[in-house]
Design a protein around this motif. Structure first.
Motif, PDB file in Angstrom:
ATOM      1  N   LYS A 107      25.518  13.243 -18.423  1.00 25.21           N
ATOM      2  CA  LYS A 107      24.660  12.249 -18.855  1.00 25.21           C
ATOM      3  C   LYS A 107      23.711  11.686 -18.279  1.00 25.21           C
ATOM      4  O   LYS A 107      23.806  11.750 -16.898  1.00 25.21           O
ATOM      5  CB  LYS A 107      25.670  10.984 -19.480  1.00 25.21           C
ATOM      6  N   LEU A 108      22.446  11.811 -18.688  1.00 21.71           N
ATOM      7  CA  LEU A 108      21.326  11.308 -17.593  1.00 21.71           C
ATOM      8  C   LEU A 108      21.381   9.806 -17.543  1.00 21.71           C
ATOM      9  O   LEU A 108      21.752   9.007 -18.546  1.00 21.71           O
ATOM     10  CB  LEU A 108      20.075  11.711 -18.564  1.00 21.71           C
ATOM     11  N   LYS A 109      21.022   9.386 -16.423  1.00 20.74           N
ATOM     12  CA  LYS A 109      20.583   8.146 -16.115  1.00 20.74           C
ATOM     13  C   LYS A 109      19.317   7.749 -16.914  1.00 20.74           C
ATOM     14  O   LYS A 109      18.466   8.493 -17.239  1.00 20.74           O
ATOM     15  CB  LYS A 109      20.588   7.678 -14.712  1.00 20.74           C
ATOM     16  N   ASN A 110      19.295   6.491 -17.166  1.00 20.47           N
ATOM     17  CA  ASN A 110      18.050   5.877 -17.826  1.00 20.47           C
ATOM     18  C   ASN A 110      17.195   4.950 -16.942  1.00 20.47           C
ATOM     19  O   ASN A 110      17.650   4.201 -16.390  1.00 20.47           O
ATOM     20  CB  ASN A 110      18.212   4.936 -19.264  1.00 20.47           C
ATOM     21  N   ALA A 111      15.914   5.404 -16.857  1.00 18.54           N
ATOM     22  CA  ALA A 111      14.995   4.661 -16.060  1.00 18.54           C
ATOM     23  C   ALA A 111      13.672   4.157 -16.900  1.00 18.54           C
ATOM     24  O   ALA A 111      13.361   4.927 -17.934  1.00 18.54           O
ATOM     25  CB  ALA A 111      14.232   5.471 -14.872  1.00 18.54           C
ATOM     26  N   ILE A 112      13.072   2.970 -16.497  1.00 24.06           N
ATOM     27  CA  ILE A 112      11.871   2.581 -17.128  1.00 24.06           C
ATOM     28  C   ILE A 112      10.875   2.320 -15.945  1.00 24.06           C
ATOM     29  O   ILE A 112      10.806   1.877 -14.915  1.00 24.06           O
ATOM     30  CB  ILE A 112      12.321   1.008 -17.820  1.00 24.06           C
ATOM     31  N   VAL A 113       9.852   2.714 -16.350  1.00 26.33           N
ATOM     32  CA  VAL A 113       8.403   2.700 -15.435  1.00 26.33           C
ATOM     33  C   VAL A 113       7.364   2.218 -16.259  1.00 26.33           C
ATOM     34  O   VAL A 113       6.859   2.567 -17.196  1.00 26.33           O
ATOM     35  CB  VAL A 113       7.987   4.075 -14.841  1.00 26.33           C
ATOM     36  N   THR A 114       7.096   0.854 -16.026  1.00 27.77           N
ATOM     37  CA  THR A 114       5.836   0.267 -16.819  1.00 27.77           C
ATOM     38  C   THR A 114       4.684   0.841 -15.973  1.00 27.77           C
ATOM     39  O   THR A 114       4.413   1.047 -14.940  1.00 27.77           O
ATOM     40  CB  THR A 114       6.029  -1.364 -16.455  1.00 27.77           C
ATOM     41  N   GLY A 115       3.458   1.070 -16.670  1.00 25.51           N
ATOM     42  CA  GLY A 115       2.408   1.638 -16.496  1.00 25.51           C
ATOM     43  C   GLY A 115       2.770   3.037 -15.824  1.00 25.51           C
ATOM     44  O   GLY A 115       2.090   3.351 -14.896  1.00 25.51           O
ATOM     45  N   GLY A 116       3.283   3.829 -16.418  1.00 17.87           N
ATOM     46  CA  GLY A 116       3.942   4.962 -16.202  1.00 17.87           C
ATOM     47  C   GLY A 116       3.354   6.144 -16.544  1.00 17.87           C
ATOM     48  O   GLY A 116       3.949   7.339 -16.405  1.00 17.87           O
ATOM     49  N   THR A 117       2.003   6.198 -17.132  1.00 19.34           N
ATOM     50  CA  THR A 117       1.478   7.560 -17.554  1.00 19.34           C
ATOM     51  C   THR A 117       0.299   7.869 -16.629  1.00 19.34           C
ATOM     52  O   THR A 117      -0.358   8.921 -16.988  1.00 19.34           O
ATOM     53  CB  THR A 117       0.907   7.398 -18.973  1.00 19.34           C
ATOM     54  N   SER A 118       0.067   7.307 -15.394  1.00 16.52           N
ATOM     55  CA  SER A 118      -1.229   7.608 -14.661  1.00 16.52           C
ATOM     56  C   SER A 118      -0.810   7.072 -13.087  1.00 16.52           C
ATOM     57  O   SER A 118       0.065   6.285 -12.835  1.00 16.52           O
ATOM     58  CB  SER A 118      -2.481   7.033 -15.084  1.00 16.52           C
ATOM     59  N   GLY A 119      -1.510   7.508 -12.067  1.00 14.44           N
ATOM     60  CA  GLY A 119      -1.636   7.027 -11.055  1.00 14.44           C
ATOM     61  C   GLY A 119      -0.091   7.154 -10.234  1.00 14.44           C
ATOM     62  O   GLY A 119       0.706   7.873 -10.569  1.00 14.44           O
ATOM     63  N   ILE A 120       0.011   6.078  -9.560  1.00 17.15           N
ATOM     64  CA  ILE A 120       1.355   5.874  -9.002  1.00 17.15           C
ATOM     65  C   ILE A 120       2.450   5.733  -9.922  1.00 17.15           C
ATOM     66  O   ILE A 120       3.502   6.258  -9.776  1.00 17.15           O
ATOM     67  CB  ILE A 120       1.520   4.626  -8.156  1.00 17.15           C
ATOM     68  N   GLY A 121       2.416   5.284 -11.004  1.00 22.73           N
ATOM     69  CA  GLY A 121       3.427   5.040 -12.100  1.00 22.73           C
ATOM     70  C   GLY A 121       4.010   6.555 -12.607  1.00 22.73           C
ATOM     71  O   GLY A 121       5.142   6.635 -12.613  1.00 22.73           O
ATOM     72  N   LEU A 122       2.846   7.216 -12.917  1.00 19.57           N
ATOM     73  CA  LEU A 122       3.355   8.677 -13.310  1.00 19.57           C
ATOM     74  C   LEU A 122       3.912   9.508 -12.193  1.00 19.57           C
ATOM     75  O   LEU A 122       5.174  10.283 -12.588  1.00 19.57           O
ATOM     76  CB  LEU A 122       1.962   9.627 -13.895  1.00 19.57           C
ATOM     77  N   ASN A 181       5.844  -1.632 -12.375  1.00 17.61           N
ATOM     78  CA  ASN A 181       4.446  -0.988 -11.703  1.00 17.61           C
ATOM     79  C   ASN A 181       3.144  -1.416 -12.571  1.00 17.61           C
ATOM     80  O   ASN A 181       2.233  -1.612 -11.854  1.00 17.61           O
ATOM     81  CB  ASN A 181       4.383   0.489 -11.805  1.00 17.61           C
ATOM     82  N   ALA A 182       3.290  -2.071 -13.682  1.00 19.56           N
ATOM     83  CA  ALA A 182       2.228  -2.276 -14.380  1.00 19.56           C
ATOM     84  C   ALA A 182       1.273  -3.616 -13.814  1.00 19.56           C
ATOM     85  O   ALA A 182       1.924  -4.556 -13.554  1.00 19.56           O
ATOM     86  CB  ALA A 182       2.375  -2.670 -15.866  1.00 19.56           C
ATOM     87  N   GLY A 183       0.040  -3.517 -13.897  1.00 17.00           N
ATOM     88  CA  GLY A 183      -0.612  -4.777 -13.292  1.00 17.00           C
ATOM     89  C   GLY A 183      -2.066  -4.687 -14.136  1.00 17.00           C
ATOM     90  O   GLY A 183      -2.547  -3.665 -14.422  1.00 17.00           O
ATOM     91  N   MET A 184      -2.847  -5.654 -13.835  1.00 17.50           N
ATOM     92  CA  MET A 184      -4.031  -5.682 -14.385  1.00 17.50           C
ATOM     93  C   MET A 184      -5.155  -6.583 -13.484  1.00 17.50           C
ATOM     94  O   MET A 184      -4.549  -7.590 -12.735  1.00 17.50           O
ATOM     95  CB  MET A 184      -3.980  -6.500 -15.560  1.00 17.50           C
ATOM     96  N   SER A 185      -6.051  -5.967 -13.303  1.00 21.86           N
ATOM     97  CA  SER A 185      -7.155  -6.741 -12.359  1.00 21.86           C
ATOM     98  C   SER A 185      -8.619  -6.929 -13.213  1.00 21.86           C
ATOM     99  O   SER A 185      -9.129  -5.861 -13.706  1.00 21.86           O
ATOM    100  CB  SER A 185      -7.613  -5.884 -11.248  1.00 21.86           C
ATOM    101  N   ILE A 186      -8.901  -8.283 -13.384  1.00 17.92           N
ATOM    102  CA  ILE A 186     -10.241  -8.377 -14.022  1.00 17.92           C
ATOM    103  C   ILE A 186     -11.028  -8.941 -13.074  1.00 17.92           C
ATOM    104  O   ILE A 186     -10.893 -10.093 -12.435  1.00 17.92           O
ATOM    105  CB  ILE A 186      -9.901  -9.516 -15.146  1.00 17.92           C
ATOM    106  N   ARG A 187     -12.228  -8.045 -12.871  1.00 17.70           N
ATOM    107  CA  ARG A 187     -12.959  -8.352 -11.610  1.00 17.70           C
ATOM    108  C   ARG A 187     -13.961  -9.269 -11.830  1.00 17.70           C
ATOM    109  O   ARG A 187     -15.226  -8.917 -12.316  1.00 17.70           O
ATOM    110  CB  ARG A 187     -13.664  -6.916 -11.156  1.00 17.70           C
ATOM    111  N   LYS A 188     -13.722 -10.591 -11.700  1.00 19.09           N
ATOM    112  CA  LYS A 188     -14.630 -11.557 -11.889  1.00 19.09           C
ATOM    113  C   LYS A 188     -14.516 -12.523 -10.757  1.00 19.09           C
ATOM    114  O   LYS A 188     -13.486 -12.663  -9.976  1.00 19.09           O
ATOM    115  CB  LYS A 188     -14.356 -12.573 -13.233  1.00 19.09           C
TER     116      LYS A 188
END
Length: 233
Positions: free
Chosen positions: A2-17, A79-86
């Protein structure tokens, strides 16, 4: 097996992927959140789900999907984050709220709502930022969200005390992700000059820190900087 389950937010690019692929190599089934263009790469045991973490209803929808598909959640990488550059004075209430919602609120809700599914000996890892350690020159709000991420990681240690589940935060410096590669060369050279290694980290070099936290059950409540000696001057 049986596989263990993991969640990675923002997980399709960069560090997350990178972290998601490392978890797959360790025998996890990985569920990843993302926004933006559709993720079309077909990877076995990897389920990307489009979730806008600025929208609380979508976060709860993702949580319900996980509850339907998983009996346990053995690893959560926030992992997910957001930067609004103002600038400070130009940042609106909505700008502030959206950044805080992604980095802090959505992850707090995710762990709280999945708490009963997290077995003893699990791993929770947050992605912080050097901007939580060194004030950001232009985006105060982003640095504050990452400071809050580090505080959340430290405080959650008490909630999992005695279970063998560990909570840590990785604090990367500048990493050669697609987003960083778009920086003008002059800005990149300025960053190199503040870093003793004189370059950005590779994704794999940063992912090794997440692997360390997963493999070592005594690492708990740690804020692990991976910055190449940033601001060494």
């Amino acid at each position: 097996m049986k596989l263990k389950n993991a969640i990675v937010t923002g997980g399709t690019s960069g560090i997350g992927l990178g972290v998601a692929k490392m978890l797959l190599s360790k025998g996890y089934r990985v569920f990843a959140t993302y926004v933006g263009p559709d993720f079309t790469e077909n990877i076995e045991h990897f389920t990307p789900l489009k979730v806008d973490q600025t929208r609380r209803a979508e976060v709860y929808g993702f949580i319900n999907e996980i509850k339907k598909k998983c009996d346990t959640v053995d690893c959560i990488v926030c992992n997910a984050g957001m930067s609004i550059r103002k600038s400070f004075t130009e940042t609106s209430d909505d700008d502030w709220d959206r950044q805080m919602e992604v980095a802090v609120n959505s992850h707090y809700i995710l762990i709280r709502e999945l708490y009963s599914l997290i077995p003893a000996g699990s791993r929770i890892i947050f992605t912080g930022s050097q901007m939580a350690v060194h004030p950001h020159a232009t985006v105060l709000s982003y640095g504050v969200t990452k400071s809050a991420v580090c505080a959340l990681a430290k405080n959650l240690v008490k909630e999992f005390e005695g279970t063998g589940t560990t909570v840590n935060a990785i604090i990367p410096g500048f990493v050669a992700t697609p987003w960083q590669k778009e920086k003008p060369e002059q800005i990149k050279q300025n960053i190199y000059g503040k870093t003793a290694i004189h370059r950005f980290a590779t994704v794999d070099e940063v992912v090794d820190a997440y692997r360390f936290c997963i493999d070592n059950p005594f690492v708990n409540g740690s804020l692990i900087e991976v910055n190449g000696g940033y601001c060494y001057k």
